[in-house]
Design an enzyme around this catalytic site. Structure first.
Site, PDB file in Angstrom:
ATOM      1  N   GLY A  11      -2.020  -4.609   1.233  1.00 43.02           N
ATOM      2  CA  GLY A  11      -2.297  -5.444   2.080  1.00 43.02           C
ATOM      3  C   GLY A  11      -1.081  -6.685   1.712  1.00 43.02           C
ATOM      4  O   GLY A  11      -1.127  -7.706   2.399  1.00 43.02           O
ATOM      5  N   HIS A  17      -0.245   5.078   6.994  1.00 46.65           N
ATOM      6  CA  HIS A  17       0.013   5.442   5.465  1.00 46.65           C
ATOM      7  C   HIS A  17       0.273   6.864   5.594  1.00 46.65           C
ATOM      8  O   HIS A  17      -0.345   7.550   6.336  1.00 46.65           O
ATOM      9  CB  HIS A  17      -1.183   5.000   4.905  1.00 46.65           C
ATOM     10  CG  HIS A  17      -1.212   3.624   4.798  1.00 46.65           C
ATOM     11  ND1 HIS A  17      -2.185   2.976   5.592  1.00 46.65           N
ATOM     12  CD2 HIS A  17      -0.887   2.549   4.096  1.00 46.65           C
ATOM     13  CE1 HIS A  17      -2.408   1.694   5.317  1.00 46.65           C
ATOM     14  NE2 HIS A  17      -1.569   1.562   4.393  1.00 46.65           N
ATOM     15  N   SER A  62       0.827  -1.363  -0.132  1.00 45.88           N
ATOM     16  CA  SER A  62      -0.162   0.075   0.044  1.00 45.88           C
ATOM     17  C   SER A  62       0.724   1.178   0.043  1.00 45.88           C
ATOM     18  O   SER A  62       0.366   2.331  -0.426  1.00 45.88           O
ATOM     19  CB  SER A  62      -1.048   0.018   1.166  1.00 45.88           C
ATOM     20  OG  SER A  62      -0.302  -0.135   2.413  1.00 45.88           O
ATOM     21  N   ASP A  75      -4.948   6.779  10.008  1.00 47.85           N
ATOM     22  CA  ASP A  75      -4.468   5.435  10.493  1.00 47.85           C
ATOM     23  C   ASP A  75      -3.092   5.449  11.165  1.00 47.85           C
ATOM     24  O   ASP A  75      -2.952   4.370  11.900  1.00 47.85           O
ATOM     25  CB  ASP A  75      -4.831   4.311   9.407  1.00 47.85           C
ATOM     26  CG  ASP A  75      -3.725   4.503   8.374  1.00 47.85           C
ATOM     27  OD1 ASP A  75      -2.709   5.361   8.460  1.00 47.85           O
ATOM     28  OD2 ASP A  75      -3.921   4.131   7.341  1.00 47.85           O
ATOM     29  N   ASN A  94       3.716  -5.549   5.874  1.00 53.13           N
ATOM     30  CA  ASN A  94       2.734  -6.176   6.080  1.00 53.13           C
ATOM     31  C   ASN A  94       2.971  -7.586   6.992  1.00 53.13           C
ATOM     32  O   ASN A  94       2.631  -8.067   7.694  1.00 53.13           O
ATOM     33  CB  ASN A  94       1.891  -6.556   5.108  1.00 53.13           C
ATOM     34  CG  ASN A  94       1.161  -5.258   4.621  1.00 53.13           C
ATOM     35  OD1 ASN A  94       0.443  -4.658   5.341  1.00 53.13           O
ATOM     36  ND2 ASN A  94       1.013  -5.043   3.210  1.00 53.13           N
TER      37      ASN A  94
END
Length: 203
Positions: free
Chosen positions: A56, A168, A19, A165, A84
């Site tokens: 992801g 990011h 991402s 979040d 991840n």
């Protein structure tokens, strides 16, 4: 596959990632690949940045789709996977094996690569963190790849540079990432066989 850059004879740079390279939560013009191509052009380098980021994705996912990603015949590659793996607490040995396989395949195809490393989340403990963090410099050295130690250098944990979040980067955060990584990317481009990296004056 999304591409950035308009020169038919430009260097092709594959950004194989998750991402962070895909530009999660951002409009296309603010994504990493778009801003990287723009920054390179401003320095006189015509580079077609191939966005092979899948939100992801893990190192295993990146390895599984590598052949597909190579269909665009890149000259050089940035491998920006592992975040991840760390977030999911996957075994560092698995991350190491997957990255090693990715880099070996790139080397076999004579595609110079740069590893953009990650750091383990602190909540997973010191032992896991030490083992995970060591993966990226180790696989880069083993495969004679360039190393950019931490993709989120200067951005991680900086609230004003991240989306809500906290994981990011926002548009300003991407600017910081691109600015810090740019010298390493230029070095990577310069290692492409038979490619004149600096095309200043050829436009």
């Amino acid at each position: 596959m999304a591409r950035t850059g308009d020169a038919a004879d430009s260097v092709r740079l594959l950004a194989l990632g998750d991402s962070l390279t895909a530009g999660f939560g951002l409009p296309k013009e603010d994504a990493f690949t778009t801003k990287l191509a723009r920054a390179l052009l401003a320095k006189g380098y015509r580079v077609e940045v191939i966005d092979a980021g899948v939100s992801g994705d893990t190192t295993a996912g990146g390895l599984a789709r590598l052949d597909w990603a190579l269909a665009d015949k890149p000259d050089v590659a940035i491998v920006a996977l592992g975040g991840n793996d760390g977030l999911r607490g996957l075994e560092p040995a698995e991350t190491r094996s997957n990255l090693d396989a990715i880099l070996k395949k790139l080397s076999d195809k004579k595609i110079p690569a740069m590893v953009a490393g990650m750091l383990a989340p602190p909540n997973l403990g010191r032992e896991f963190g030490a083992e995970f963090n060591a993966v990226f410099p180790e696989v880069a050295a083993k495969n004679a790849a360039l190393l950019y130690p931490f993709f989120l250098d200067g951005v991680a944990a900086e609230r004003e540079l991240n989306q809500p979040d906290g994981i990011h980067p926002n548009a300003a955060g991407v600017d910081v990432i691109v600015g810090r990584m740019l010298p390493s990317v230029i070095e990577l481009i310069g290692s492409a066989s038979g490619v004149q990296a600096n095309s200043r004056g050829s436009r």
